[in-house]
Design a protein around this motif. Sequence first.
Motif, PDB file in Angstrom:
ATOM      1  N   HIS A  78      11.801  28.463  19.651  1.00 38.07           N
ATOM      2  CA  HIS A  78      12.543  28.863  20.851  1.00 38.07           C
ATOM      3  C   HIS A  78      13.932  29.419  20.522  1.00 38.07           C
ATOM      4  N   GLY A  79      14.494  28.992  19.392  1.00 37.61           N
ATOM      5  CA  GLY A  79      15.751  29.560  18.940  1.00 37.61           C
ATOM      6  C   GLY A  79      16.995  29.080  19.653  1.00 37.61           C
ATOM      7  N   VAL A  80      16.902  27.991  20.407  1.00 32.57           N
ATOM      8  CA  VAL A  80      18.083  27.487  21.118  1.00 32.57           C
ATOM      9  C   VAL A  80      18.871  26.611  20.143  1.00 32.57           C
ATOM     10  N   GLU A  81      19.879  27.217  19.517  1.00 32.36           N
ATOM     11  CA  GLU A  81      20.641  26.575  18.447  1.00 32.36           C
ATOM     12  C   GLU A  81      22.131  26.836  18.657  1.00 32.36           C
ATOM     13  N   PRO A  82      23.003  26.047  18.028  1.00 35.60           N
ATOM     14  CA  PRO A  82      24.455  26.277  18.156  1.00 35.60           C
ATOM     15  C   PRO A  82      24.904  27.636  17.674  1.00 35.60           C
ATOM     16  N   SER A  83      24.083  28.314  16.882  1.00 36.02           N
ATOM     17  CA  SER A  83      24.455  29.637  16.382  1.00 36.02           C
ATOM     18  C   SER A  83      24.391  30.726  17.445  1.00 36.02           C
ATOM     19  N   LEU A  84      23.866  30.444  18.624  1.00 32.91           N
ATOM     20  CA  LEU A  84      23.751  31.451  19.682  1.00 32.91           C
ATOM     21  C   LEU A  84      25.134  31.912  20.142  1.00 32.91           C
ATOM     22  N   THR A  85      25.241  33.197  20.387  1.00 33.86           N
ATOM     23  CA  THR A  85      26.466  33.743  20.951  1.00 33.86           C
ATOM     24  C   THR A  85      26.599  33.350  22.422  1.00 33.86           C
ATOM     25  N   ALA A  86      27.762  33.579  22.986  1.00 34.63           N
ATOM     26  CA  ALA A  86      27.976  33.254  24.403  1.00 34.63           C
ATOM     27  C   ALA A  86      26.998  34.014  25.292  1.00 34.63           C
ATOM     28  N   GLY A  87      26.724  35.273  24.952  1.00 32.96           N
ATOM     29  CA  GLY A  87      25.795  36.050  25.750  1.00 32.96           C
ATOM     30  C   GLY A  87      24.384  35.502  25.700  1.00 32.96           C
ATOM     31  N   LEU A  88      23.960  35.084  24.517  1.00 34.28           N
ATOM     32  CA  LEU A  88      22.616  34.527  24.387  1.00 34.28           C
ATOM     33  C   LEU A  88      22.513  33.159  25.058  1.00 34.28           C
ATOM     34  N   ARG A  89      23.592  32.402  25.038  1.00 32.37           N
ATOM     35  CA  ARG A  89      23.573  31.119  25.747  1.00 32.37           C
ATOM     36  C   ARG A  89      23.413  31.348  27.247  1.00 32.37           C
ATOM     37  N   ARG A  93      20.227  30.096  29.754  1.00 33.13           N
ATOM     38  CA  ARG A  93      20.441  29.432  31.040  1.00 33.13           C
ATOM     39  C   ARG A  93      19.760  30.201  32.173  1.00 33.13           C
ATOM     40  N   GLN A  94      19.828  31.518  32.143  1.00 31.29           N
ATOM     41  CA  GLN A  94      19.233  32.322  33.207  1.00 31.29           C
ATOM     42  C   GLN A  94      17.703  32.292  33.138  1.00 31.29           C
ATOM     43  N   LEU A  95      17.145  32.365  31.926  1.00 32.27           N
ATOM     44  CA  LEU A  95      15.694  32.296  31.781  1.00 32.27           C
ATOM     45  C   LEU A  95      15.146  30.976  32.312  1.00 32.27           C
ATOM     46  N   CYS A  96      15.829  29.882  32.024  1.00 31.83           N
ATOM     47  CA  CYS A  96      15.396  28.576  32.529  1.00 31.83           C
ATOM     48  C   CYS A  96      15.466  28.545  34.053  1.00 31.83           C
ATOM     49  N   ALA A  97      16.546  29.067  34.599  1.00 32.35           N
ATOM     50  CA  ALA A  97      16.701  29.090  36.052  1.00 32.35           C
ATOM     51  C   ALA A  97      15.605  29.934  36.700  1.00 32.35           C
ATOM     52  N   ASP A  98      15.310  31.101  36.109  1.00 31.98           N
ATOM     53  CA  ASP A  98      14.288  31.979  36.671  1.00 31.98           C
ATOM     54  C   ASP A  98      12.911  31.324  36.631  1.00 31.98           C
ATOM     55  N   ALA A  99      12.652  30.519  35.599  1.00 27.74           N
ATOM     56  CA  ALA A  99      11.354  29.844  35.466  1.00 27.74           C
ATOM     57  C   ALA A  99      11.271  28.569  36.288  1.00 27.74           C
ATOM     58  N   GLY A 100      12.404  28.107  36.811  1.00 26.66           N
ATOM     59  CA  GLY A 100      12.405  26.845  37.543  1.00 26.66           C
ATOM     60  C   GLY A 100      12.265  25.640  36.639  1.00 26.66           C
ATOM     61  N   ILE A 101      12.705  25.776  35.395  1.00 22.21           N
ATOM     62  CA  ILE A 101      12.604  24.700  34.406  1.00 22.21           C
ATOM     63  C   ILE A 101      14.013  24.201  34.079  1.00 22.21           C
ATOM     64  N   GLU A 129      28.910  20.347  18.038  1.00 19.67           N
ATOM     65  CA  GLU A 129      28.460  21.723  18.264  1.00 19.67           C
ATOM     66  C   GLU A 129      27.311  21.760  19.274  1.00 19.67           C
ATOM     67  N   PHE A 130      26.415  20.798  19.178  1.00 20.01           N
ATOM     68  CA  PHE A 130      25.316  20.739  20.141  1.00 20.01           C
ATOM     69  C   PHE A 130      25.802  20.362  21.539  1.00 20.01           C
ATOM     70  N   VAL A 131      26.830  19.543  21.618  1.00 21.81           N
ATOM     71  CA  VAL A 131      27.400  19.212  22.922  1.00 21.81           C
ATOM     72  C   VAL A 131      27.926  20.473  23.601  1.00 21.81           C
ATOM     73  N   LEU A 132      28.600  21.314  22.853  1.00 22.89           N
ATOM     74  CA  LEU A 132      29.111  22.564  23.428  1.00 22.89           C
ATOM     75  C   LEU A 132      27.971  23.490  23.842  1.00 22.89           C
ATOM     76  N   ARG A 135      26.564  22.128  27.070  1.00 21.13           N
ATOM     77  CA  ARG A 135      27.445  22.496  28.179  1.00 21.13           C
ATOM     78  C   ARG A 135      27.196  23.937  28.613  1.00 21.13           C
ATOM     79  N   ASP A 136      27.063  24.829  27.654  1.00 20.69           N
ATOM     80  CA  ASP A 136      26.953  26.250  27.969  1.00 20.69           C
ATOM     81  C   ASP A 136      25.612  26.624  28.591  1.00 20.69           C
ATOM     82  N   ILE A 137      24.547  25.953  28.193  1.00 13.51           N
ATOM     83  CA  ILE A 137      23.233  26.315  28.753  1.00 13.51           C
ATOM     84  C   ILE A 137      22.863  25.441  29.946  1.00 13.51           C
ATOM     85  N   GLY A 138      23.697  24.425  30.250  1.00  9.65           N
ATOM     86  CA  GLY A 138      23.435  23.575  31.409  1.00  9.65           C
ATOM     87  C   GLY A 138      22.563  22.377  31.142  1.00  9.65           C
ATOM     88  N   ALA A 139      22.468  21.946  29.879  1.00 13.19           N
ATOM     89  CA  ALA A 139      21.677  20.764  29.542  1.00 13.19           C
ATOM     90  C   ALA A 139      22.477  19.499  29.828  1.00 13.19           C
TER      91      ALA A 139
END
Length: 580
Positions: A78-89, A93-101, A129-132, A135-139
């Motif tokens: 899935h690639g959800v890692e601390p290395s993601l840029t702000a745009g990818l984060r 978040r938007q993909l999860c919201a669109d899927a209702g997950i 780093e994972f906490v940040l 926060r950014d993706i809404g977990a």
Amino acid sequence: MDRMRMNRRELLQMGAAGSAVLAAGRAASEPRAGAGGTRMRLGLVSYNVARDWDLETLLKQCRAAGLTAVEFRTTHAHGVEPSLTAGLRARVRQLCADAGILQTSLGTVCEFHSPDPAVVRRNVETCREFVLLARDIGARGVKVRPNGLPAEVPPEKTIAQIGSALKECGQFAADHGVEIWVEVHGSGTAQPACMRAILDSCGHPSVGITWNSNPTDVENGSVRRAFELLGPFIRCCHVNELWSGYPYRELFGLLDASGYDRFALCEVGTPIRAEDGTPFLRCYHELFRELAGTPAEPPPAAVAAPAPQVRRAPGARMRLSLAAYSFRDYLTGKSEPRMDLPEFIDRAAAMDLDGVELTSYYFPDPVTPEHLAGLKLRCHLQGLDITGTPVRNTFTFPAGPERDREVAHVVRWIGIAADLGSPAIRIFAGDAQKGQTLEEAQRCCADSIRACLPHAARRGVILALENHGGIVAEADSLLKIVREVGSPWCGINLDTGNFHTDDPYGDIARCAPLAVTVQVKTEIQRRGGMKEQADLARIVRILRDSGYRGYVTLEYEAAENPLEAVPRHLKALRGLLSGG
């Protein structure tokens, strides 16, 4: 195949056969009807089912199966890692919201038990780093873990060290609106008492646990003692193979009683191919609903339900079918010519039959949707109905993991039978368990059948309890169980060769009014006697006098070669059923 037990491949086949609840369109967040239902909802840990699925696939599969949350375990596709840029984060978040997950948590491998302070410090920094990222993706949470107690260090020192690191991480998480969930994990640290000591040492309100459904939770078959130690700290719950024997029904009841309203996350350790994901997760969801939402014991009103009566139109109406079990040695390769179910269907068609009974033992493993569709098509083109689907099971276990496993097995075959268009599955009662009285075993059997009834009713499949030895060797016990169940979706599979009593024909006559399927044997055996030829004309008269309307299935078990004997007995039965 001797017996189909619930492993990963079989669970996948149950899902492929269809989920009764999801097929009916129930929302994932809707609690099951039952003793108060449950407020828990089911989600998925990408470990390890979805290890190889990309983010879009993972979300799509969860949505299709009615799951509503996901924990992204680090290092997966899935690639959800601390290395993601702000745009990818923001995109995650938007993909999860669109899927209702709901992106409920991030699963890390941050560990704080090492005797090397530098290693502990690196893990604390990684956790931050994972906490940040959370926060950014809404977990909501970041899962961490201990992974044991180093042998060279006093346990109390390691416990204090883990507690201190968790406290630091917990404060950082709280500052960013996130929680730290420490997984009950590792040699020694997975012991409930040790984990409680870690939590007491930490003492931070933003630090809780992920219950991990470990064998170390279980004491004398129960998780109650472990739950008493750790229950107040549970922020998330990982559940593994629901058919494994772990006391999930008890755990879910304890969680519900405690007011837990978060997620149970599926964490099955075997990767699943993406194309198999939806049927697997649908099936898993259905089993979760059964364990989390159905009371272990039926309410008293259900026990006192009136006896079911099969209300038939006036006059008997019977048609002729053949059980695949009649050719068991050919279907299992013990005799030549070897045969599979499609070949059996073709042979049956050449015998001028109306239908065939497809015994579960001779289905391939795994049972694929394509195989079921092929059987259904073949029967239709050969002019044959599928008249029943016999399965093996034991329904005398008391409430607990063994009963749950047997119920899950039957529920699986309810789905397969429904997809085949089979109107009924033959079920067994089984022998009384060690130390059980007959009355206790009868009650357990009735309770197990009741647990399957919602699925049977939704899929339109009748549960046909056979007089097959054990606690239903005699008519009185069989009739008592079916009447106690008290549902039109439960009746008798009347096997005319299985009453080894003083008066087998009298027992057949007593049970015939509640028969929903009939298997005719060519032999009977009275109590203490030898096998003798059955009076088929007398059996048909009994069925006709009872007003039986349905299939009469020859299940041949005698010594003579079935390739020669079966056509002859079918001819005799055909003449009797036509009034000859």
